[in-house]
Design an enzyme around this catalytic site. Structure first.
Site, PDB file in Angstrom:
ATOM      1  N   LYS A   1       0.853  -1.192   0.000  1.00 43.23           N
ATOM      2  CA  LYS A   1       0.000   0.000   0.000  1.00 43.23           C
ATOM      3  C   LYS A   1       0.887   1.238   0.000  1.00 43.23           C
ATOM      4  O   LYS A   1       1.412   1.651   1.022  1.00 43.23           O
ATOM      5  CB  LYS A   1      -0.923   0.044   1.218  1.00 43.23           C
TER       6      LYS A   1
ATOM      7  N   GLU B   1       9.163   0.985  11.006  1.00 45.78           N
ATOM      8  CA  GLU B   1      10.243   1.946  10.729  1.00 45.78           C
ATOM      9  C   GLU B   1       9.617   3.325  10.830  1.00 45.78           C
ATOM     10  O   GLU B   1       8.846   3.729   9.961  1.00 45.78           O
ATOM     11  CB  GLU B   1      10.780   1.752   9.309  1.00 45.78           C
TER      12      GLU B   1
ATOM     13  N   CYS C   1      13.751  10.420   6.735  1.00 49.59           N
ATOM     14  CA  CYS C   1      13.516   9.992   8.118  1.00 49.59           C
ATOM     15  C   CYS C   1      14.762  10.096   8.984  1.00 49.59           C
ATOM     16  O   CYS C   1      14.674  10.409  10.159  1.00 49.59           O
ATOM     17  CB  CYS C   1      12.958   8.580   8.155  1.00 49.59           C
TER      18      CYS C   1
ATOM     19  N   GLU D   1      10.039  15.959  15.054  1.00 46.76           N
ATOM     20  CA  GLU D   1      10.440  15.705  13.676  1.00 46.76           C
ATOM     21  C   GLU D   1       9.754  16.733  12.764  1.00 46.76           C
ATOM     22  O   GLU D   1       8.544  16.946  12.868  1.00 46.76           O
ATOM     23  CB  GLU D   1      10.018  14.298  13.263  1.00 46.76           C
TER      24      GLU D   1
END
Ligand code: NDP
Length: 423
Positions: free
Chosen positions: A117, A192, A226, A325
Site C-alpha cells: 500500500k 520503521e 527519516c 520531527e
C-alpha cells in the site's frame, strides 16, 4: 516456487527496473516533487541494488541442526525456516520506490506474497513495479498493490486476518496505532518510524567535510528524510566557523523544480505538508532561535511549493525544532563544551533512528558511536545506505530492520523439528 526460480524472477524484476530507470525516475519526481538527480541515484538505483542483493538470499535461508543436551535416547533435532505468509507493506511518500524495494525484495526472497500500500500521495512507482512484475513473469497474486487512503486501506490491511506480517514505514503516531491494531490478529510486525537525528561535530572535525555532509544529511530530498540530521551539536571552539560554512553551503544550493537536473531543493510533497514545515519554522522564530539563513518569520514569499533551506543557531534542547520531527529542510544548531554533555543532549530524545559524528580522531568516533542511542551511526558522512546493512531504529523510531540479512528473520518463521531415533 523453488529458490533458484525465485532468484531468477527477482533479478528479472531488477533488470526491468534498470531498463526503464529514466522513466521511473521521472515518475518519482513528478509524484514526490523530488530532484530528478536524487530520484535516479537514490530511488531507482538504490532499489535495483536492493532487488539484486536479496535475490541472492533465496537459496541461503537454511535452518540449523542442533545437538540436544537434555533428551533421552538418540534424536535428530533441527530447525527449518519457512515464509511467514502474506505480508502487508505500508509505504510512505518520501522514497516510494526505494522503500517499496526494501520490503518487497526481502519478502519475495523469503517466499512470501506481498500486498503493497503506497501512500495515496505517491502511488505511481508501485503501480509501475506491479506492471513490470507481471511482465517479467511473477505469478498473479504474488505482488499486489492496493491504493487508497491510509486510514481506510492501510487500516483494512492492519486488521485483516489474512495478513501474517505487517511491515510499516511512516510516522511514529500512525505506526504506534497501526501496530496496536495489528496485534489484535497477532501479526508479526516491523515498524520503521520517525526520527530527530543528532549530529555531533567535535573539536577534531574536518569542518569543510562536516559542513558538506551535514548539508546533504538535512537538505537532501528537501529535508523529507527519516534519518535527516536535524540537530547539530557543535563544539564551542568550532561552532562559529561551522555555522559560517553551513550558511554559505545552504545558500549555494540550487532551488527549482524537480525535473531540472540542477535542482537540489525542490517542491515539498504537498501543500499540507509544506504548511506543517512552516509551522515548525514559525515556532523556532517565536521561541527565540537565531535565523542564520532561509525562511523568516510570518510565512514564506515563495509561491512555487518550495521552502528555502533554513538554518537556526542558538537552539536549546527544549525548543520545538529540537524535539519534534519536521521532515523539511530545517536545521538547528547548538554548541557544547564537553563530549559527555554532547552525548547526553544527543540521547535526550524519544527517537533513536540515526546519529552522526564528525571527527578525525578514530578513538573519539568509535567511542561516540558506542555511546549514542540510535539504530544507525554515520561517521564523517550522513545517510549512507547499503542493502547489506540493516536499517531501523530504537525507541520511538520503531523496531525491526529493513535490509541486511537481519531483515530476513522478519519474513520467516523458524520451525523446530524433533525426531526420536530408534524406538
Ligand atoms: P504516515 O504515517 O502518515 O503514512 C505512512 C503510510 O501509512 C502511508 O502509506 C499512509 O497512507 C499510511 N497510513 C496513514 N494512516 C494509516 C492508518 N490509520 N492505518 C494504516 N496506514 C495508514 O507518514 P508519512 O507518509 O507522512 O511519512 C512521513 C513519516 O514517515 C515521517 O515521520 C518519517 O520519519 C517516516 N519515515 C520513516 C522511515 C524509516 O525508515 N524509519 C523512512 C521514511 C519515512 P496515505 O498516505 O495514503 O494516507
Amino acid at each position: 516456487m523453488p529458490a533458484l526460480e525465485r532468484q531468477k524472477l527477482i533479478l528479472r524484476l531488477a533488470d526491468a527496473i534498470d531498463a526503464e530507470a529514466d522513466f521511473l525516475a521521472h515518475l518519482e519526481t513528478i509524484d514526490v516533487g523530488k530532484a530528478i538527480s536524487d530520484a535516479r541515484s537514490i530511488d531507482v538505483f538504490g532499489s535495483i541494488a536492493n532487488f539484486e542483493y536479496f535475490a541472492g538470499w533465496t537459496s541461503k535461508l537454511d535452518g540449523r541442526t542442533a545437538t540436544a543436551v537434555s533428551l533421552p535416547g538418540e534424536t535428530l533435532t533441527y530447525t527449518v525456516k519457512e515464509p511467514v505468509g502474506v505480508v502487508a507493506a505500508i509505504i510512505p511518500w518520501n522514497f516510494p520506490l526505494q522503500i517499496l524495494s526494501w520490503k518487497l525484495a526481502a519478502a519475495l526472497a523469503c517466499g512470501c506474497t506481498v500486498v503493497c500500500k503506497p501512500s495515496e500521495l505517491t502511488p505511481l512507482s508501485a503501480m509501475r513495479v506491479a506492471q513490470l512484475a507481471t511482465k517479467v513473469g511473477f505469478p498473479d497474486g504474488v505482488i499486489n498493490v492496493v491504493n487508497g487512503f491510509g486510514h481506510i486501506i492501510g487500516q483494512a490491511l492492519a486488521t485483516h486476518p489474512g495478513i501474517d506480517k505487517l511491515s510499516f514505514t511512516g510516522s511514529t503516531a500512525v505506526g504506534t496505532a497501526v501496530g496496536k491494531t495489528a496485534l489484535d490478529t497477532m501479526k508479526r510486525l516491523t515498524l520503521e518510524l520517525g526520527g530527530k537525528s543528532p549530529v555531533i561535530v567535535t573539536s577534531k572535525a574536518n569542518l569543510d567535510n562536516a559542513a558538506n555532509a551535514i548539508l546533504s544529511g538535512i537538505f537532501m530530498n528537501s529535508g523529507q528524510v527519516c534519518d535527516a540530521g536535524s540537530r547539530v551539536y557543535a563544539h564551542a571552539c568550532v561552532h562559529d566557523e561551522l555555522v559560517e560554512k553551513l550558511k554559505a553551503g545552504a545558500e549555494s544550493l540550487t532551488i527549482g523544480p524537480g525535473l531540472d537536473p540542477n535542482s537540489k531543493i525542490t517542491p515539498l510533497v504537498s501543500a499540507a505538508h509544506r504548511g506543517r514545515v512552516l509551522e515548525h519554522i514559525e515556532s523556532a522564530h517565536s521561541e527565540g532561535a537565531s535565523l542564520v539563513t532561509g525562511e523568516g518569520p510570518g510565512g514564506t514569499s515563495r509561491e512555487d511549493g518550495i521552502l528555502r533551506p533554513t538554518i537556526f543557531d542558538e537552539c536549546s534542547d527544549g525548543m520545538q525544532i529540537f524535539r519534534e520531527e519536521i521532515f523539511g529542510a530545517v536545521l538547528g544548531v547548538a554548541r557544547f563544551r564537553s563530549l559527555d554533555e554532547a552525548v547526553e543532549r544527543a540521547n535526550a530524545s524519544i527517537y533513536g533512528l540515526a546519529a552522526a559524528v564528525y571527527s578525525d580522531n578514530v578513538d573519539e568516533t568509535v567511542q561516540l558511536s558506542r555511546r549514542l542511542k540510535a539504530g544507525n551511526i554515520y561517521i564523517n558522512a550522513h545517510g549512507l545506505l547499503d542493502p547489506t546493512m540493516p536499517f531501523g531504529g530504537v525507541g520511538a523510531s520503531g523496531f525491526g530492520k529493513d535490509m541486511g540479512p537481519e531483515q530476513l528473520d522478519g519474513f520467516l518463521t523458524t520451525k523446530s523439528i524433533y525426531l526420536q531415533l530408534g524406538k
